[in-house]
Design a protein around this motif. Structure first.
Motif, PDB file in Angstrom:
ATOM      1  N   ARG A 151       0.846  -1.198   0.000  1.00 22.48           N
ATOM      2  CA  ARG A 151       0.000   0.000   0.000  1.00 22.48           C
ATOM      3  C   ARG A 151       0.873   1.236   0.000  1.00 22.48           C
ATOM      4  O   ARG A 151       1.775   1.376   0.831  1.00 22.48           O
ATOM      5  N   LYS A 152       0.588   2.128  -0.911  1.00 24.30           N
ATOM      6  CA  LYS A 152       1.315   3.386  -0.971  1.00 24.30           C
ATOM      7  C   LYS A 152       0.636   4.377  -0.033  1.00 24.30           C
ATOM      8  O   LYS A 152      -0.570   4.615  -0.124  1.00 24.30           O
ATOM      9  N   LEU A 153       1.410   4.957   0.868  1.00 19.55           N
ATOM     10  CA  LEU A 153       0.847   5.865   1.850  1.00 19.55           C
ATOM     11  C   LEU A 153       0.663   7.262   1.258  1.00 19.55           C
ATOM     12  O   LEU A 153       1.504   7.740   0.497  1.00 19.55           O
ATOM     13  N   GLU A 154      -0.429   7.889   1.624  1.00 19.16           N
ATOM     14  CA  GLU A 154      -0.740   9.228   1.138  1.00 19.16           C
ATOM     15  C   GLU A 154      -0.190  10.276   2.105  1.00 19.16           C
ATOM     16  O   GLU A 154      -0.159  10.054   3.323  1.00 19.16           O
ATOM     17  N   PRO A 155       0.243  11.414   1.575  1.00 18.54           N
ATOM     18  CA  PRO A 155       0.743  12.472   2.471  1.00 18.54           C
ATOM     19  C   PRO A 155      -0.377  13.059   3.324  1.00 18.54           C
ATOM     20  O   PRO A 155      -1.559  12.987   2.957  1.00 18.54           O
ATOM     21  N   GLN A 156       0.004  13.599   4.454  1.00 16.38           N
ATOM     22  CA  GLN A 156      -0.938  14.265   5.363  1.00 16.38           C
ATOM     23  C   GLN A 156      -2.025  13.315   5.868  1.00 16.38           C
ATOM     24  O   GLN A 156      -3.160  13.740   6.119  1.00 16.38           O
ATOM     25  N   SER A 157      -1.695  12.045   5.996  1.00 13.60           N
ATOM     26  CA  SER A 157      -2.646  11.050   6.501  1.00 13.60           C
ATOM     27  C   SER A 157      -1.993  10.263   7.626  1.00 13.60           C
ATOM     28  O   SER A 157      -0.776  10.082   7.640  1.00 13.60           O
ATOM     29  N   LYS A 158      -2.802   9.810   8.560  1.00  7.81           N
ATOM     30  CA  LYS A 158      -2.319   9.009   9.672  1.00  7.81           C
ATOM     31  C   LYS A 158      -2.657   7.539   9.444  1.00  7.81           C
ATOM     32  O   LYS A 158      -3.756   7.227   8.996  1.00  7.81           O
ATOM     33  N   TYR A 159      -1.709   6.673   9.760  1.00 10.42           N
ATOM     34  CA  TYR A 159      -1.895   5.247   9.528  1.00 10.42           C
ATOM     35  C   TYR A 159      -1.476   4.447  10.760  1.00 10.42           C
ATOM     36  O   TYR A 159      -0.655   4.898  11.563  1.00 10.42           O
ATOM     37  N   HIS A 160      -2.025   3.240  10.849  1.00  6.73           N
ATOM     38  CA  HIS A 160      -1.564   2.244  11.806  1.00  6.73           C
ATOM     39  C   HIS A 160      -1.237   0.976  11.016  1.00  6.73           C
ATOM     40  O   HIS A 160      -1.982   0.600  10.105  1.00  6.73           O
ATOM     41  N   ALA A 161      -0.129   0.323  11.376  1.00  8.99           N
ATOM     42  CA  ALA A 161       0.260  -0.931  10.740  1.00  8.99           C
ATOM     43  C   ALA A 161      -0.055  -2.085  11.680  1.00  8.99           C
ATOM     44  O   ALA A 161       0.182  -1.990  12.890  1.00  8.99           O
ATOM     45  N   PHE A 162      -0.580  -3.179  11.121  1.00  9.36           N
ATOM     46  CA  PHE A 162      -0.977  -4.337  11.918  1.00  9.36           C
ATOM     47  C   PHE A 162      -0.379  -5.612  11.323  1.00  9.36           C
ATOM     48  O   PHE A 162      -0.486  -5.851  10.112  1.00  9.36           O
ATOM     49  N   LEU A 163       0.223  -6.413  12.179  1.00 10.18           N
ATOM     50  CA  LEU A 163       0.724  -7.730  11.787  1.00 10.18           C
ATOM     51  C   LEU A 163      -0.361  -8.743  12.110  1.00 10.18           C
ATOM     52  O   LEU A 163      -0.717  -8.945  13.276  1.00 10.18           O
ATOM     53  N   ILE A 164      -0.925  -9.375  11.087  1.00 10.85           N
ATOM     54  CA  ILE A 164      -2.116 -10.209  11.260  1.00 10.85           C
ATOM     55  C   ILE A 164      -1.861 -11.642  10.811  1.00 10.85           C
ATOM     56  O   ILE A 164      -0.931 -11.910  10.044  1.00 10.85           O
ATOM     57  N   PRO A 165      -2.691 -12.587  11.248  1.00  7.47           N
ATOM     58  CA  PRO A 165      -2.588 -13.969  10.745  1.00  7.47           C
ATOM     59  C   PRO A 165      -3.119 -14.064   9.319  1.00  7.47           C
ATOM     60  O   PRO A 165      -4.208 -13.576   9.018  1.00  7.47           O
ATOM     61  N   THR A 166      -2.344 -14.678   8.444  1.00  7.66           N
ATOM     62  CA  THR A 166      -2.765 -14.849   7.049  1.00  7.66           C
ATOM     63  C   THR A 166      -3.838 -15.919   6.920  1.00  7.66           C
ATOM     64  O   THR A 166      -4.709 -15.825   6.050  1.00  7.66           O
ATOM     65  N   TYR A 167      -3.790 -16.925   7.793  1.00  9.18           N
ATOM     66  CA  TYR A 167      -4.700 -18.066   7.679  1.00  9.18           C
ATOM     67  C   TYR A 167      -5.875 -17.924   8.641  1.00  9.18           C
ATOM     68  O   TYR A 167      -5.710 -17.490   9.784  1.00  9.18           O
ATOM     69  N   ARG A 168      -7.054 -18.327   8.177  1.00  8.27           N
ATOM     70  CA  ARG A 168      -8.265 -18.182   8.986  1.00  8.27           C
ATOM     71  C   ARG A 168      -8.186 -19.001  10.266  1.00  8.27           C
ATOM     72  O   ARG A 168      -8.705 -18.598  11.309  1.00  8.27           O
ATOM     73  N   ILE A 169      -7.513 -20.142  10.208  1.00  5.00           N
ATOM     74  CA  ILE A 169      -7.395 -20.969  11.405  1.00  5.00           C
ATOM     75  C   ILE A 169      -6.610 -20.217  12.489  1.00  5.00           C
ATOM     76  O   ILE A 169      -6.885 -20.352  13.685  1.00  5.00           O
ATOM     77  N   GLY A 170      -5.665 -19.392  12.071  1.00  2.83           N
ATOM     78  CA  GLY A 170      -4.927 -18.567  13.013  1.00  2.83           C
ATOM     79  C   GLY A 170      -5.762 -17.416  13.528  1.00  2.83           C
ATOM     80  O   GLY A 170      -5.715 -17.083  14.719  1.00  2.83           O
ATOM     81  N   ALA A 171      -6.553 -16.789  12.642  1.00  2.00           N
ATOM     82  CA  ALA A 171      -7.428 -15.693  13.060  1.00  2.00           C
ATOM     83  C   ALA A 171      -8.492 -16.185  14.031  1.00  2.00           C
ATOM     84  O   ALA A 171      -8.780 -15.538  15.036  1.00  2.00           O
ATOM     85  N   ASN A 172      -9.071 -17.342  13.728  1.00  2.00           N
ATOM     86  CA  ASN A 172     -10.107 -17.893  14.622  1.00  2.00           C
ATOM     87  C   ASN A 172      -9.542 -18.216  15.997  1.00  2.00           C
ATOM     88  O   ASN A 172     -10.165 -17.945  17.028  1.00  2.00           O
ATOM     89  N   ALA A 173      -8.346 -18.797  16.024  1.00  2.00           N
ATOM     90  CA  ALA A 173      -7.715 -19.117  17.309  1.00  2.00           C
ATOM     91  C   ALA A 173      -7.454 -17.846  18.107  1.00  2.00           C
ATOM     92  O   ALA A 173      -7.680 -17.791  19.318  1.00  2.00           O
ATOM     93  N   ALA A 174      -6.999 -16.789  17.425  1.00  4.74           N
ATOM     94  CA  ALA A 174      -6.699 -15.534  18.095  1.00  4.74           C
ATOM     95  C   ALA A 174      -7.956 -14.815  18.575  1.00  4.74           C
ATOM     96  O   ALA A 174      -7.892 -13.986  19.486  1.00  4.74           O
ATOM     97  N   LEU A 175      -9.097 -15.131  17.967  1.00  5.84           N
ATOM     98  CA  LEU A 175     -10.374 -14.557  18.397  1.00  5.84           C
ATOM     99  C   LEU A 175     -11.070 -15.427  19.434  1.00  5.84           C
ATOM    100  O   LEU A 175     -12.136 -15.074  19.935  1.00  5.84           O
ATOM    101  N   GLY A 176     -10.482 -16.579  19.732  1.00  5.23           N
ATOM    102  CA  GLY A 176     -11.091 -17.489  20.703  1.00  5.23           C
ATOM    103  C   GLY A 176     -12.256 -18.271  20.142  1.00  5.23           C
ATOM    104  O   GLY A 176     -13.109 -18.747  20.896  1.00  5.23           O
ATOM    105  N   LEU A 177     -12.288 -18.445  18.822  1.00  5.51           N
ATOM    106  CA  LEU A 177     -13.385 -19.165  18.171  1.00  5.51           C
ATOM    107  C   LEU A 177     -12.998 -20.613  17.913  1.00  5.51           C
ATOM    108  O   LEU A 177     -11.814 -20.948  17.785  1.00  5.51           O
ATOM    109  N   ASP A 178     -14.014 -21.476  17.830  1.00  7.80           N
ATOM    110  CA  ASP A 178     -13.765 -22.866  17.464  1.00  7.80           C
ATOM    111  C   ASP A 178     -13.308 -22.919  16.011  1.00  7.80           C
ATOM    112  O   ASP A 178     -13.815 -22.195  15.148  1.00  7.80           O
ATOM    113  N   ASN A 179     -12.359 -23.782  15.748  1.00  7.28           N
ATOM    114  CA  ASN A 179     -11.830 -23.891  14.395  1.00  7.28           C
ATOM    115  C   ASN A 179     -12.439 -25.072  13.664  1.00  7.28           C
ATOM    116  O   ASN A 179     -12.233 -26.221  14.045  1.00  7.28           O
ATOM    117  N   THR A 180     -13.195 -24.751  12.626  1.00  7.48           N
ATOM    118  CA  THR A 180     -13.758 -25.791  11.766  1.00  7.48           C
ATOM    119  C   THR A 180     -13.145 -25.738  10.376  1.00  7.48           C
ATOM    120  O   THR A 180     -13.402 -26.614   9.555  1.00  7.48           O
TER     121      THR A 180
END
Length: 204
Positions: A151-180
């Motif tokens: 992503r190209k950042l635009e001037p005069q804008s505020k951003y936050h960067a987030f390191l996230i799980p690429t796989y849904r099984i990882g996202a579900n585990a991190a959210l405390g959800l059952d993994n199916t």
């Protein structure tokens, strides 16, 4: 033998991070640069990967980097921070409808190993990979892995960067959800599918 996968991870040790760009609170980031995060261990981005690209040539990293706009002036935020009621789970955000997100199927293009001061004298291309691997094995401190955000950042804008799980099984585990889901399903198969809450392991 039990192998760990992306669904077994609930966080990372920040000490494995060697560098981020732009640094926190930067207000003069070059417009032609892209945000990135580096890790001290060269294999870290693929250590828990479970899926390859369609041509079977590249592993899709188990981590992805997204950069979202924060509210600033008349600009609307692309996310909302959500209070975390379970301290054993990673923090999370709620994605807004205007969030600009990457295609995770292409995330392999934005991850690579970076060599620092490693000289390879082997001229035969067929032997250069083995020479690189030997150099990393003998000098692991000279190789890092780097994850960029497409992503190209635009001037005069505020951003936050987030390191996230690429796989849904990882996202579900991190959210405390059952993994199916099977371990190869991505957190979203296309940006249009990305809705709801999203956990993250690190942010700046």
């Amino acid at each position: 033998i039990a192998l760990f996968g992306p669904g077994d991870i609930l966080g990372i040790n920040p000490r494995i991070i060697s560098r981020v760009a732009p640094p926190l609170y930067t207000n003069n980031f070059e417009a032609n640069f892209v945000p990135f995060i580096e890790f001290k261990e060269a294999d870290f981005l693929w250590r828990f990967s479970t899926r390859k690209t369609q041509d079977d040539k590249n592993w899709i990293p188990w981590l992805s980097l997204i950069v979202l706009k924060a509210a600033s002036g008349e600009e609307e935020a692309e996310f909302v921070e959500i209070p975390n009621e379970n301290p054993d789970l990673p923090a999370r955000i709620q994605l807004n409808d205007n969030a600009i997100l990457p295609d995770l199927r292409e995330s392999w293009r934005w991850a690579h190993v970076h060599f620092q001061d490693i000289e390879i004298k082997e001229e035969d291309p067929s032997k250069q990979l083995a020479a690189f691997q030997a150099s990393i094995k003998n000098n692991p401190q000279k190789a890092v892995c780097r994850l960029m955000c497409a992503r190209k950042l635009e001037p005069q804008s505020k951003y936050h960067a987030f390191l996230i799980p690429t796989y849904r099984i990882g996202a579900n585990a991190a959210l405390g959800l059952d993994n199916t889901d099977i371990g190869t399903v991505l957190t979203w198969e296309s940006p249009a599918d990305a809705v709801g809450q999203l956990p993250y392991y690190y942010q700046w």
